[in-house]
Design a protein around this motif. Structure first.
Motif, PDB file in Angstrom:
ATOM      1  N   GLY A   1       0.820  -1.214   0.000  1.00 25.08           N
ATOM      2  CA  GLY A   1       0.000   0.000   0.000  1.00 25.08           C
ATOM      3  C   GLY A   1       0.847   1.255   0.000  1.00 25.08           C
ATOM      4  N   ILE A   2       1.914   1.252   0.800  1.00 24.03           N
ATOM      5  CA  ILE A   2       2.810   2.410   0.865  1.00 24.03           C
ATOM      6  C   ILE A   2       3.478   2.655  -0.487  1.00 24.03           C
ATOM      7  CG2 ILE A   2       4.976   3.260   1.860  1.00 24.03           C
ATOM      8  CD1 ILE A   2       4.167   1.804   4.460  1.00 24.03           C
ATOM      9  N   VAL A   3       3.975   1.588  -1.103  1.00 22.20           N
ATOM     10  CA  VAL A   3       4.691   1.740  -2.375  1.00 22.20           C
ATOM     11  C   VAL A   3       3.754   2.194  -3.486  1.00 22.20           C
ATOM     12  CG1 VAL A   3       6.045   0.579  -4.140  1.00 22.20           C
ATOM     13  CG2 VAL A   3       6.446   0.037  -1.747  1.00 22.20           C
ATOM     14  N   LYS A   4       2.569   1.631  -3.549  1.00 17.91           N
ATOM     15  CA  LYS A   4       1.603   2.050  -4.585  1.00 17.91           C
ATOM     16  C   LYS A   4       1.232   3.520  -4.414  1.00 17.91           C
ATOM     17  CE  LYS A   4      -0.527  -2.387  -5.805  1.00 17.91           C
ATOM     18  NZ  LYS A   4      -1.772  -3.188  -5.805  1.00 17.91           N
ATOM     19  N   PHE A   5       1.064   3.942  -3.161  1.00 19.15           N
ATOM     20  CA  PHE A   5       0.763   5.350  -2.896  1.00 19.15           C
ATOM     21  C   PHE A   5       1.920   6.234  -3.359  1.00 19.15           C
ATOM     22  CE2 PHE A   5       0.957   9.199  -0.407  1.00 19.15           C
ATOM     23  CZ  PHE A   5      -0.356   9.656  -0.387  1.00 19.15           C
ATOM     24  N   ALA A   6       3.158   5.818  -3.042  1.00 19.03           N
ATOM     25  CA  ALA A   6       4.334   6.604  -3.420  1.00 19.03           C
ATOM     26  C   ALA A   6       4.463   6.717  -4.940  1.00 19.03           C
ATOM     27  CB  ALA A   6       5.592   5.974  -2.835  1.00 19.03           C
ATOM     28  N   LYS A   7       4.138   5.652  -5.649  1.00 20.95           N
ATOM     29  CA  LYS A   7       4.190   5.696  -7.122  1.00 20.95           C
ATOM     30  C   LYS A   7       3.189   6.710  -7.670  1.00 20.95           C
ATOM     31  CE  LYS A   7       4.571   1.929  -9.514  1.00 20.95           C
ATOM     32  NZ  LYS A   7       4.361   0.563 -10.040  1.00 20.95           N
ATOM     33  N   ARG A   8       1.987   6.711  -7.097  1.00 17.48           N
ATOM     34  CA  ARG A   8       0.984   7.697  -7.537  1.00 17.48           C
ATOM     35  C   ARG A   8       1.460   9.107  -7.212  1.00 17.48           C
ATOM     36  NH1 ARG A   8      -2.570   3.866  -5.271  1.00 17.48           N
ATOM     37  NH2 ARG A   8      -2.884   5.166  -3.420  1.00 17.48           N
ATOM     38  N   PHE A   9       2.078   9.266  -6.050  1.00 17.57           N
ATOM     39  CA  PHE A   9       2.599  10.572  -5.649  1.00 17.57           C
ATOM     40  C   PHE A   9       3.629  11.071  -6.652  1.00 17.57           C
ATOM     41  CE2 PHE A   9       5.554  13.367  -3.486  1.00 17.57           C
ATOM     42  CZ  PHE A   9       4.733  14.193  -2.742  1.00 17.57           C
ATOM     43  N   ILE A  10       4.532  10.193  -7.056  1.00 17.75           N
ATOM     44  CA  ILE A  10       5.567  10.562  -8.028  1.00 17.75           C
ATOM     45  C   ILE A  10       4.938  10.982  -9.349  1.00 17.75           C
ATOM     46  CG2 ILE A  10       7.415   9.615  -9.489  1.00 17.75           C
ATOM     47  CD1 ILE A  10       8.283   7.939  -7.052  1.00 17.75           C
ATOM     48  N   ASP A  11       3.911  10.274  -9.779  1.00 23.34           N
ATOM     49  CA  ASP A  11       3.261  10.591 -11.051  1.00 23.34           C
ATOM     50  C   ASP A  11       2.524  11.927 -11.008  1.00 23.34           C
ATOM     51  OD1 ASP A  11       4.148   8.250 -12.201  1.00 23.34           O
ATOM     52  OD2 ASP A  11       2.311   7.128 -11.744  1.00 23.34           O
ATOM     53  N   GLU A  12       2.102  12.327  -9.800  1.00 23.50           N
ATOM     54  CA  GLU A  12       1.262  13.528  -9.679  1.00 23.50           C
ATOM     55  C   GLU A  12       2.023  14.760  -9.192  1.00 23.50           C
ATOM     56  OE1 GLU A  12      -1.840  12.285  -7.070  1.00 23.50           O
ATOM     57  OE2 GLU A  12      -2.658  10.797  -8.487  1.00 23.50           O
ATOM     58  N   HIS A  13       3.283  14.594  -8.774  1.00 24.09           N
ATOM     59  CA  HIS A  13       4.046  15.715  -8.235  1.00 24.09           C
ATOM     60  C   HIS A  13       5.390  15.843  -8.943  1.00 24.09           C
ATOM     61  CE1 HIS A  13       1.128  14.792  -5.066  1.00 24.09           C
ATOM     62  NE2 HIS A  13       1.297  16.025  -4.646  1.00 24.09           N
ATOM     63  N   GLU A  14       6.022  16.988  -8.714  1.00 20.00           N
ATOM     64  CA  GLU A  14       7.322  17.245  -9.335  1.00 20.00           C
ATOM     65  C   GLU A  14       8.435  16.609  -8.507  1.00 20.00           C
ATOM     66  OE1 GLU A  14      10.248  20.958 -10.631  1.00 20.00           O
ATOM     67  OE2 GLU A  14       8.276  21.364  -9.777  1.00 20.00           O
ATOM     68  N   VAL A  15       8.885  15.445  -8.948  1.00 24.16           N
ATOM     69  CA  VAL A  15      10.005  14.762  -8.298  1.00 24.16           C
ATOM     70  C   VAL A  15      11.130  14.719  -9.327  1.00 24.16           C
ATOM     71  CG1 VAL A  15      10.814  12.631  -7.228  1.00 24.16           C
ATOM     72  CG2 VAL A  15       8.455  13.396  -6.854  1.00 24.16           C
ATOM     73  N   ASP A  16      12.116  15.581  -9.155  1.00 22.97           N
ATOM     74  CA  ASP A  16      13.168  15.753 -10.158  1.00 22.97           C
ATOM     75  C   ASP A  16      14.399  14.933  -9.773  1.00 22.97           C
ATOM     76  OD1 ASP A  16      15.053  16.650 -12.024  1.00 22.97           O
ATOM     77  OD2 ASP A  16      14.050  18.594 -12.178  1.00 22.97           O
ATOM     78  N   VAL A  17      14.508  13.746 -10.352  1.00 25.22           N
ATOM     79  CA  VAL A  17      15.603  12.833 -10.040  1.00 25.22           C
ATOM     80  C   VAL A  17      16.943  13.429 -10.437  1.00 25.22           C
ATOM     81  CG1 VAL A  17      16.545  10.533 -10.440  1.00 25.22           C
ATOM     82  CG2 VAL A  17      14.085  10.854 -10.318  1.00 25.22           C
ATOM     83  N   GLU A  18      16.983  14.092 -11.567  1.00 23.95           N
ATOM     84  CA  GLU A  18      18.239  14.661 -12.052  1.00 23.95           C
ATOM     85  C   GLU A  18      18.810  15.683 -11.084  1.00 23.95           C
ATOM     86  OE1 GLU A  18      19.670  15.708 -16.138  1.00 23.95           O
ATOM     87  OE2 GLU A  18      17.546  15.366 -16.580  1.00 23.95           O
ATOM     88  N   LEU A  19      17.937  16.338 -10.365  1.00 25.57           N
ATOM     89  CA  LEU A  19      18.374  17.369  -9.431  1.00 25.57           C
ATOM     90  C   LEU A  19      18.466  16.852  -7.999  1.00 25.57           C
ATOM     91  CD1 LEU A  19      16.463  20.452 -10.865  1.00 25.57           C
ATOM     92  CD2 LEU A  19      18.821  19.748 -11.245  1.00 25.57           C
ATOM     93  N   GLY A  20      18.342  15.533  -7.825  1.00 26.31           N
ATOM     94  CA  GLY A  20      18.612  14.936  -6.520  1.00 26.31           C
ATOM     95  C   GLY A  20      17.425  14.523  -5.686  1.00 26.31           C
ATOM     96  N   ASP A  21      16.202  14.788  -6.160  1.00 23.94           N
ATOM     97  CA  ASP A  21      15.022  14.401  -5.390  1.00 23.94           C
ATOM     98  C   ASP A  21      14.910  12.878  -5.288  1.00 23.94           C
ATOM     99  OD1 ASP A  21      14.463  17.088  -5.321  1.00 23.94           O
ATOM    100  OD2 ASP A  21      12.718  17.000  -6.647  1.00 23.94           O
TER     101      ASP A  21
END
Length: 213
Positions: free
Chosen positions: A57-77
């Protein structure tokens, strides 16, 4: 990795902080991990309530969060799902890990401890005990900090008590990882007890070098 969001203001530049999102199943993890926020280093730790106490449940929620918010991996998020082994609530824990691995390219990671995060606390003092339950591990921590925190309970903030022993804990955690890899096909499993990979999170945090004013 690109330089995170420098904004030009006259001759000065200002870097935006790294955002580290934490999705936990309990208060112990949230209380401990919030201490890795650092204005000086430009690290912002954001705890997100997933409404779930099971790993999937936690991981599925986190995946949805990533899809809906600005999580910039290149910049270290990064987004960290934090959960314990707990066979009762996490019967199919391999599915949770597979969901994480499938989203690593989007910044999703996990902090996994078996039987619980308290294994990491123990490593600040001694080697981890093998085959203990979560309750037994918590009792060991209580005994270890009794002299400095006699009223210790699961939600007691002991970060500062442990801090000067963190290098020792990192060394012990890495040794434990290598030892368990020799024995277990998968260290991320119910069978691999004791274990914690929180050393990877801390090494990542330590490696962030920014100059945020």
């Amino acid at each position: 990795m690109r330089t995170r969001g420098k904004e030009q203001k006259g001759k000065n530049t200002k870097e935006k902080p790294c955002k580290i999102y934490i999705f936990t199943e309990g208060d112990t993890e949230k209380i401990y991990l919030q201490h890795y926020e650092s204005k000086k280093k430009g690290i912002k730790v954001i705890s997100v309530d997933s409404g779930h106490t099971d790993a999937i449940g936690i991981v599925k929620f986190a995946k949805r969060f990533i899809d809906e918010h600005e999580v910039d991996v290149e910049l270290g998020d990064k987004c960290y799902c934090v959960f314990d082994s707990d066979p009762k609530s996490n019967t199919d824990i391999n599915q949770a890990f597979n969901l994480v691995w499938g989203y690593k390219h989007k910044g999703l990671e996990c902090i996994f401890s078996n039987p619980s995060l308290e294994i990491w606390f123990i490593l600040h003092y001694r080697k981890a005990p093998y085959g203990k339950s979560a309750d037994e591990v918590k009792k060991i921590v209580k005994d270890l900090v009794r002299d400095v925190e006699p009223e210790y309970k699961e939600t007691t903030d002991i970060f500062n008590i442990l801090l000067d022993k963190q290098d020792k804990a990192l060394k012990e955690a890495l040794l434990l990882h290598k030892e368990q890899e020799k024995v277990h096909e998968r260290v991320f499993s119910h069978e691999c007890n004791p274990y914690t990979n929180i050393f990877e999170f801390i090494k990542y945090i330590r490696g962030i070098k920014k100059d945020v004013r």
